[in-house]
Design a protein around this motif. Sequence first.
Motif, short mmCIF file in Angstrom:
data_model
loop_
_atom_site.label_atom_id
_atom_site.label_comp_id
_atom_site.label_asym_id
_atom_site.label_seq_id
_atom_site.Cartn_x
_atom_site.Cartn_y
_atom_site.Cartn_z
N TYR A 269 -16.50 -56.89 24.51
CA TYR A 269 -16.59 -55.68 23.67
C TYR A 269 -17.86 -55.71 22.82
CZ TYR A 269 -11.89 -53.80 24.56
OH TYR A 269 -10.79 -53.24 25.14
N ARG A 270 -18.16 -56.84 22.25
CA ARG A 270 -19.35 -56.97 21.39
C ARG A 270 -20.62 -56.76 22.21
NH1 ARG A 270 -22.05 -56.23 17.10
NH2 ARG A 270 -23.20 -57.97 16.25
N ARG A 271 -20.65 -57.33 23.39
CA ARG A 271 -21.82 -57.24 24.26
C ARG A 271 -22.10 -55.81 24.70
NH1 ARG A 271 -21.71 -59.20 30.06
NH2 ARG A 271 -23.82 -58.80 30.72
N THR A 272 -21.05 -55.01 24.86
CA THR A 272 -21.25 -53.63 25.31
C THR A 272 -21.49 -52.67 24.14
OG1 THR A 272 -18.87 -53.22 25.29
CG2 THR A 272 -19.86 -53.91 27.39
N GLY A 273 -21.48 -53.19 22.92
CA GLY A 273 -21.77 -52.36 21.76
C GLY A 273 -20.61 -51.46 21.34
N THR A 274 -19.40 -51.82 21.71
CA THR A 274 -18.23 -51.02 21.37
C THR A 274 -18.00 -51.06 19.86
OG1 THR A 274 -17.26 -51.59 23.49
CG2 THR A 274 -15.75 -50.75 21.80
N ASP A 275 -17.71 -49.89 19.28
CA ASP A 275 -17.35 -49.84 17.87
C ASP A 275 -16.05 -50.62 17.67
OD1 ASP A 275 -19.49 -48.20 17.30
OD2 ASP A 275 -18.31 -46.35 17.45
N HIS A 276 -15.92 -51.28 16.55
CA HIS A 276 -14.72 -52.05 16.21
C HIS A 276 -14.37 -53.04 17.32
CE1 HIS A 276 -14.34 -49.22 12.95
NE2 HIS A 276 -14.34 -48.22 13.82
N TRP A 277 -15.37 -53.73 17.82
CA TRP A 277 -15.23 -54.66 18.93
C TRP A 277 -14.24 -55.78 18.66
CZ3 TRP A 277 -16.61 -59.39 17.13
CH2 TRP A 277 -17.47 -59.41 16.01
N TRP A 278 -13.98 -56.07 17.44
CA TRP A 278 -13.11 -57.17 17.06
C TRP A 278 -11.64 -56.78 17.00
CZ3 TRP A 278 -10.58 -55.75 12.68
CH2 TRP A 278 -11.16 -54.70 11.96
N GLN A 279 -11.32 -55.49 16.97
CA GLN A 279 -9.95 -55.06 16.74
C GLN A 279 -8.94 -55.45 17.82
OE1 GLN A 279 -10.13 -50.88 15.79
NE2 GLN A 279 -10.32 -51.29 13.60
N PRO A 280 -9.24 -55.31 19.11
CA PRO A 280 -8.22 -55.69 20.10
C PRO A 280 -7.80 -57.16 19.99
CG PRO A 280 -9.90 -54.34 21.12
CD PRO A 280 -10.40 -54.66 19.74
N ALA A 281 -8.77 -58.05 19.85
CA ALA A 281 -8.43 -59.47 19.74
C ALA A 281 -7.70 -59.76 18.43
CB ALA A 281 -9.69 -60.32 19.83
N ALA A 282 -8.12 -59.11 17.36
CA ALA A 282 -7.46 -59.32 16.07
C ALA A 282 -6.00 -58.86 16.12
CB ALA A 282 -8.22 -58.60 14.96
N ALA A 283 -5.76 -57.72 16.76
CA ALA A 283 -4.38 -57.21 16.86
C ALA A 283 -3.50 -58.19 17.64
CB ALA A 283 -4.39 -55.84 17.53
N ALA A 284 -4.02 -58.72 18.74
CA ALA A 284 -3.25 -59.68 19.54
C ALA A 284 -3.01 -60.97 18.75
CB ALA A 284 -3.97 -59.98 20.85
N ALA A 285 -4.00 -61.43 18.02
CA ALA A 285 -3.86 -62.64 17.22
C ALA A 285 -2.81 -62.45 16.12
CB ALA A 285 -5.20 -63.04 16.62
N VAL A 286 -2.80 -61.28 15.50
CA VAL A 286 -1.79 -61.00 14.46
C VAL A 286 -0.39 -61.04 15.07
CG1 VAL A 286 -0.88 -59.17 12.95
CG2 VAL A 286 -3.32 -59.76 12.90
N LEU A 287 -0.22 -60.44 16.24
CA LEU A 287 1.10 -60.47 16.88
C LEU A 287 1.53 -61.89 17.21
CD1 LEU A 287 1.29 -57.40 19.29
CD2 LEU A 287 2.29 -57.70 17.03
N MET A 288 0.59 -62.71 17.67
CA MET A 288 0.93 -64.09 17.98
C MET A 288 1.36 -64.82 16.71
SD MET A 288 1.00 -66.02 20.76
CE MET A 288 2.56 -66.67 20.23
N ALA A 289 0.68 -64.55 15.61
CA ALA A 289 1.04 -65.18 14.33
C ALA A 289 2.39 -64.68 13.82
CB ALA A 289 -0.05 -64.91 13.30
N LEU A 290 2.77 -63.47 14.21
CA LEU A 290 4.06 -62.92 13.78
C LEU A 290 5.25 -63.58 14.48
CD1 LEU A 290 3.59 -59.05 13.50
CD2 LEU A 290 4.27 -60.64 11.70
N VAL A 291 5.02 -64.17 15.63
CA VAL A 291 6.14 -64.74 16.40
C VAL A 291 6.94 -65.73 15.57
CG1 VAL A 291 6.76 -66.16 18.40
CG2 VAL A 291 5.24 -64.21 18.67
N PRO A 292 6.33 -66.79 15.03
CA PRO A 292 7.17 -67.70 14.23
C PRO A 292 7.71 -67.06 12.96
CG PRO A 292 4.86 -68.38 14.16
CD PRO A 292 4.96 -67.27 15.15
N ALA A 293 6.96 -66.12 12.38
CA ALA A 293 7.43 -65.45 11.17
C ALA A 293 8.68 -64.61 11.44
CB ALA A 293 6.31 -64.57 10.61
#
Length: 194
Positions: free
Chosen positions: A51-75
């Motif tokens: 995403y970053r390489r292609t210049g997509t706006d908010h390139w970090w959001q998809p990975a951040a969303a998945a990481a947040v969900l993974m962190a929610l599992v034990p919670a």
Amino acid sequence: MTDGRLVDLDEAASRALIHPDRLSELLADLGNAPVAVPVLAVVLVYVTWRYRRTGTDHWWQPAAAAAVLMALVPALIVPLKELTDRPGTPAVPPATGYYPSGHTATAVVAYGAAALLLLPWLRTALARRTALVLCAALNLGVAFGLVRRGYHWPLDVVASWCLGTVLMTLLWLFLSRSSRRTSAGTPSSSSGPS
């Protein structure tokens, strides 16, 4: 959750399915955080780079969303385990807190999020189908291993599938919404998400 017709059916199914062996142990291990989370981490790095390489706006959001969900599992899983306080199968040492299955939830979110994040970058329908089939196979393998080995009752696994389905639906909705919001300068379908 110690009495009732559903629990009786669950215990009967477990007695019919349980047969600890090396294969069931290996399949169950695919739901361990030290196995499943690094798979997701590699995909997070890859899609973020794409995403970053292609210049997509908010390139970090998809990975951040998945990481947040993974962190929610034990919670989410730990309080549910304490609330239900279900004992384990006869194949495990006497203890409680087996419902829902943390291994199953970890596998569903890690492999499911990895597949959802990769789908826009896979160029052919066959590649996308293969990713989804691999995700389903990994999750079915983990479930089979956990029940066959006797680490969990079948309902422990089903409960985590239900929770995982909710979390994956939320991720899919977020990814769909964010792909519709991207600017006109985003990559074409031949180079990535549109």
